[in-house]
Design a protein around this motif. Structure first.
Motif, PDB file in Angstrom:
ATOM      1  N   ASP A  21       0.856  -1.183   0.000  1.00  0.00           N
ATOM      2  CA  ASP A  21       0.000   0.000   0.000  1.00  0.00           C
ATOM      3  C   ASP A  21       0.895   1.237   0.000  1.00  0.00           C
ATOM      4  OD1 ASP A  21      -2.077   1.762   0.221  1.00  0.00           O
ATOM      5  OD2 ASP A  21      -2.891   0.937   2.087  1.00  0.00           O
ATOM      6  N   ALA A  22       1.186   1.780  -1.187  1.00  0.00           N
ATOM      7  CA  ALA A  22       2.170   2.857  -1.326  1.00  0.00           C
ATOM      8  C   ALA A  22       1.772   3.792  -2.455  1.00  0.00           C
ATOM      9  CB  ALA A  22       3.551   2.274  -1.585  1.00  0.00           C
ATOM     10  N   ARG A  23       2.330   5.018  -2.405  1.00  0.00           N
ATOM     11  CA  ARG A  23       2.023   6.026  -3.403  1.00  0.00           C
ATOM     12  C   ARG A  23       3.272   6.653  -4.021  1.00  0.00           C
ATOM     13  NH1 ARG A  23      -1.916   3.702  -2.788  1.00  0.00           N
ATOM     14  NH2 ARG A  23      -4.052   4.415  -2.414  1.00  0.00           N
ATOM     15  N   ARG A  26       6.014   5.176  -9.439  1.00  0.00           N
ATOM     16  CA  ARG A  26       6.388   3.877 -10.015  1.00  0.00           C
ATOM     17  C   ARG A  26       6.754   4.106 -11.477  1.00  0.00           C
ATOM     18  NH1 ARG A  26       5.926  -0.095  -6.587  1.00  0.00           N
ATOM     19  NH2 ARG A  26       4.509   0.066  -4.796  1.00  0.00           N
ATOM     20  N   ARG A  47      -4.021  -3.454   1.660  1.00  0.00           N
ATOM     21  CA  ARG A  47      -4.179  -2.207   2.399  1.00  0.00           C
ATOM     22  C   ARG A  47      -3.475  -2.263   3.753  1.00  0.00           C
ATOM     23  NH1 ARG A  47      -5.004   0.987  -1.707  1.00  0.00           N
ATOM     24  NH2 ARG A  47      -6.735   0.280  -3.009  1.00  0.00           N
ATOM     25  N   THR A  50       2.260  -1.070   4.344  1.00  0.00           N
ATOM     26  CA  THR A  50       3.096   0.005   3.829  1.00  0.00           C
ATOM     27  C   THR A  50       4.551  -0.449   3.707  1.00  0.00           C
ATOM     28  OG1 THR A  50       3.574   0.834   6.040  1.00  0.00           O
ATOM     29  CG2 THR A  50       1.603   1.700   4.935  1.00  0.00           C
ATOM     30  N   ASP A 166       7.645   6.426   1.623  1.00  0.00           N
ATOM     31  CA  ASP A 166       6.514   6.577   0.706  1.00  0.00           C
ATOM     32  C   ASP A 166       6.302   8.038   0.316  1.00  0.00           C
ATOM     33  OD1 ASP A 166       4.504   5.627  -0.908  1.00  0.00           O
ATOM     34  OD2 ASP A 166       2.992   5.583   0.685  1.00  0.00           O
ATOM     35  N   ALA A 168       6.237  11.374  -2.250  1.00  0.00           N
ATOM     36  CA  ALA A 168       5.514  11.597  -3.503  1.00  0.00           C
ATOM     37  C   ALA A 168       6.418  11.929  -4.680  1.00  0.00           C
ATOM     38  CB  ALA A 168       4.495  12.722  -3.317  1.00  0.00           C
TER      39      ALA A 168
END
Length: 237
Positions: A21-23, A26, A47, A50, A166, A168
């Motif tokens: 569960d990461a943002r 990629r 979910r 992380t 994680d 942005a």
């Protein structure tokens, strides 16, 4: 007329990928970028699993969620399951037992095979995102021989921090430098190094740069899953 048997919800994608569960970004080559693959894949995000929880905190409390997600992928049509974190080797036995299809949790599972490919006196080493938390248990679950050399990007400027926190934004040039410098340090510390296995699935975009800098074969989750997929869905020749 040829009769065919049904039973899947989704056809044509043999490999199911359990995603953290990461943002973080990629980029092309990353396992979590679907354009990386030369064949269709199925994704399922687990979910609350992380990068910090899985890599720094031993994936504590996440096994039931990974089992449930793996079963969903198999139910939907995946013929085999993999993950997008090498540290999930901890769950290799449990997932394989629970899901009923072949499971390949970690790039680290290649180390023993790569050793068999090398000339006498040479051995594979591991490049990991977090050397301080890659434990003997992780290595043992993946079948990595004791004493295998391990290098890490942990001391770098960009790669480990961005992925595990994680964040942005990712400076891909700094991330590339972190990976190349860590690989060169691993080679310098181990004169018998014959190949490098990338533990982290996010290292794949830098594999060619590592190969060019070190002059050694580089094996990754991408090389592993391409081989794996061919076994799950052999091409006609």
């Amino acid at each position: 007329m040829v009769k065919v048997q049904g039973g899947k919800s989704i056809y044509g994608a043999a490999v199911g990928i359990l995603m953290l569960d990461a943002r973080f970004p990629r980029i092309p080559g990353d396992m979590g970028n679907a354009l990386t693959w030369p064949f269709p894949v199925l994704y399922r995000v687990v979910r609350d699993a992380t990068p910090d929880r899985v890599v720094r905190r031993g994936a504590e409390g996440t096994l039931p969620a990974f089992i449930a997600a793996a079963r969903d992928l198999a139910r939907d049509g995946a013929d085999g399951i993999t993950t997008n974190c090498g540290f999930l080797s901890l769950f290799q036995d449990e997932l394989a037992e629970a899901v009923g299809v072949p499971v390949a949790t970690s790039s680290l599972m290649q180390v023993g095979l790569v050793n068999r490919l090398l000339p006498k006196g040479r051995r594979a080493g591991i490049l990991t995102i977090s050397g301080s938390t890659l434990t003997p248990a992780h290595l043992d679950k993946a079948g990595v021989p004791p004493g295998t050399p391990v290098g890490s990007t942990e001391g770098g400027r960009e790669f480990t921090r961005v992925i595990l926190n994680d964040e942005a934004e990712l400076d891909t040039e700094l991330a590339r430098q972190d990976n190349v410098e860590a690989a060169l340090a691993l080679r310098a510390a181990n004169p018998d190094l014959g190949a490098i296995v990338l533990e982290c699935t996010n290292m794949v975009p830098y594999a060619a740069d590592i190969r060019a800098a070190c002059g050694l074969p580089v094996f990754s989750i991408f090389s592993f899953i391409r081989w794996y997929q061919e076994g799950l869905a052999p091409a006609r020749h």
